[in-house]
Scaffold this motif. Sequence first.
Motif, PDB file in Angstrom:
ATOM      1  N   GLU A  24       0.828  -1.206   0.000  1.00  0.00           N
ATOM      2  CA  GLU A  24       0.000   0.000   0.000  1.00  0.00           C
ATOM      3  C   GLU A  24       0.865   1.260   0.000  1.00  0.00           C
ATOM      4  N   ASP A  25       1.957   1.236   0.760  1.00  0.00           N
ATOM      5  CA  ASP A  25       2.873   2.377   0.769  1.00  0.00           C
ATOM      6  C   ASP A  25       3.500   2.593  -0.609  1.00  0.00           C
ATOM      7  N   LEU A  26       3.958   1.508  -1.243  1.00  0.00           N
ATOM      8  CA  LEU A  26       4.573   1.622  -2.571  1.00  0.00           C
ATOM      9  C   LEU A  26       3.567   2.108  -3.608  1.00  0.00           C
ATOM     10  N   LEU A  27       2.353   1.578  -3.548  1.00  0.00           N
ATOM     11  CA  LEU A  27       1.306   1.999  -4.479  1.00  0.00           C
ATOM     12  C   LEU A  27       0.982   3.475  -4.269  1.00  0.00           C
ATOM     13  N   GLY A  28       0.824   3.889  -3.024  1.00  0.00           N
ATOM     14  CA  GLY A  28       0.546   5.288  -2.727  1.00  0.00           C
ATOM     15  C   GLY A  28       1.653   6.214  -3.210  1.00  0.00           C
ATOM     16  N   ASP A  29       2.905   5.804  -3.006  1.00  0.00           N
ATOM     17  CA  ASP A  29       4.035   6.604  -3.470  1.00  0.00           C
ATOM     18  C   ASP A  29       4.017   6.741  -4.990  1.00  0.00           C
ATOM     19  N   ALA A  30       3.716   5.643  -5.692  1.00  0.00           N
ATOM     20  CA  ALA A  30       3.673   5.677  -7.158  1.00  0.00           C
ATOM     21  C   ALA A  30       2.547   6.577  -7.652  1.00  0.00           C
ATOM     22  N   ILE A  31       1.405   6.530  -6.994  1.00  0.00           N
ATOM     23  CA  ILE A  31       0.281   7.392  -7.370  1.00  0.00           C
ATOM     24  C   ILE A  31       0.651   8.856  -7.133  1.00  0.00           C
ATOM     25  N   GLU A  32       1.289   9.149  -6.011  1.00  0.00           N
ATOM     26  CA  GLU A  32       1.711  10.521  -5.724  1.00  0.00           C
ATOM     27  C   GLU A  32       2.718  11.019  -6.759  1.00  0.00           C
ATOM     28  N   ARG A  33       3.667  10.165  -7.170  1.00  0.00           N
ATOM     29  CA  ARG A  33       4.637  10.554  -8.203  1.00  0.00           C
ATOM     30  C   ARG A  33       3.929  10.888  -9.512  1.00  0.00           C
ATOM     31  N   ALA A  34       2.938  10.078  -9.862  1.00  0.00           N
ATOM     32  CA  ALA A  34       2.196  10.319 -11.108  1.00  0.00           C
ATOM     33  C   ALA A  34       1.475  11.663 -11.034  1.00  0.00           C
ATOM     34  N   TYR A  35       0.805  11.937  -9.921  1.00  0.00           N
ATOM     35  CA  TYR A  35       0.109  13.220  -9.760  1.00  0.00           C
ATOM     36  C   TYR A  35       1.100  14.379  -9.834  1.00  0.00           C
ATOM     37  N   ALA A  36       2.255  14.233  -9.176  1.00  0.00           N
ATOM     38  CA  ALA A  36       3.271  15.291  -9.180  1.00  0.00           C
ATOM     39  C   ALA A  36       3.812  15.541 -10.585  1.00  0.00           C
ATOM     40  N   ALA A  37       3.793  14.504 -11.418  1.00  0.00           N
ATOM     41  CA  ALA A  37       4.265  14.634 -12.796  1.00  0.00           C
ATOM     42  C   ALA A  37       3.186  15.197 -13.716  1.00  0.00           C
ATOM     43  N   GLY A  38       2.018  15.494 -13.165  1.00  0.00           N
ATOM     44  CA  GLY A  38       0.949  16.099 -13.949  1.00  0.00           C
ATOM     45  C   GLY A  38      -0.067  15.135 -14.503  1.00  0.00           C
TER      46      GLY A  38
END
Length: 76
Positions: A24-38
């Motif tokens: 869940e932590d890894l998935l959340g981090d990946a989702i946050e990176r995607a949002y940060a990338a626009g």
Amino acid sequence: MERTMTDRILQPHQARTRTPTTYEDLLGDAIERAYAAGVHDLTGLVEALNRDGITSPSGQLWTEAIYREEIAALGR
């Protein structure tokens, strides 16, 4: 101004019933990176997860349907 219980803001961490798993932590981090990338659409998010090498719980590549099912399951 007098504050009441209904004036409080619920922080997401206050609603947790358990500590998140590593997945869940890894998935959340990946989702946050995607949002940060626009990335702000489901298609782009699924593409970003697959590009980052984050597999779905079944080990398959993400699809929009798998993402919807997994996020719904995590929200229960």
